[in-house]
Write a protein that holds these residues in place. Structure first.
Motif, mmCIF file in Angstrom:
data_model
loop_
_atom_site.group_PDB
_atom_site.id
_atom_site.type_symbol
_atom_site.label_atom_id
_atom_site.label_comp_id
_atom_site.label_asym_id
_atom_site.label_seq_id
_atom_site.Cartn_x
_atom_site.Cartn_y
_atom_site.Cartn_z
ATOM 1 N N UNK A 24 -30.477 2.333 -49.239
ATOM 2 C CA UNK A 24 -30.559 1.102 -48.448
ATOM 3 C C UNK A 24 -29.171 0.539 -48.177
ATOM 4 N N UNK A 25 -28.296 0.585 -49.182
ATOM 5 C CA UNK A 25 -26.943 0.063 -48.977
ATOM 6 C C UNK A 25 -26.166 0.948 -48.002
ATOM 7 N N UNK A 26 -26.362 2.263 -48.062
ATOM 8 C CA UNK A 26 -25.697 3.169 -47.127
ATOM 9 C C UNK A 26 -26.159 2.912 -45.693
ATOM 10 N N UNK A 27 -27.451 2.702 -45.516
ATOM 11 C CA UNK A 27 -28.001 2.423 -44.188
ATOM 12 C C UNK A 27 -27.446 1.103 -43.664
ATOM 13 N N UNK A 28 -27.357 0.096 -44.543
ATOM 14 C CA UNK A 28 -26.824 -1.211 -44.148
ATOM 15 C C UNK A 28 -25.355 -1.107 -43.745
ATOM 16 N N UNK A 29 -24.567 -0.334 -44.499
ATOM 17 C CA UNK A 29 -23.144 -0.159 -44.168
ATOM 18 C C UNK A 29 -22.988 0.530 -42.817
ATOM 19 N N UNK A 30 -23.806 1.553 -42.568
ATOM 20 C CA UNK A 30 -23.733 2.274 -41.286
ATOM 21 C C UNK A 30 -24.114 1.353 -40.135
#
Length: 55
Positions: A24-30
């Motif tokens: 979820x954090x990776x998706x948010x950063x992208x």
């Protein structure tokens, strides 16, 4: 390379909730990176060089 614990990678020791949190954090950063890039080029005419950076 991922760090190893004995014969296993650290990722193999992660719990289900932690994996979901990381994803979820990776998706948010992208999504944030994408939004910044889109805003940067929003009103430009295709094929023309970008105007000088305004300070």
């Amino acid at each position: 390379m991922t760090k190893r614990i004995g014969n296993k990678d650290i990722a193999q020791h992660r719990g289900k909730e932690e994996k979901q949190r990381v994803r979820a954090s990776n998706i948010a950063m992208e999504a944030e990176k994408k939004a910044i890039a889109a805003a940067k080029y929003r009103n430009q005419v295709k094929g023309r060089p970008a105007p000088a950076a305004q300070a």
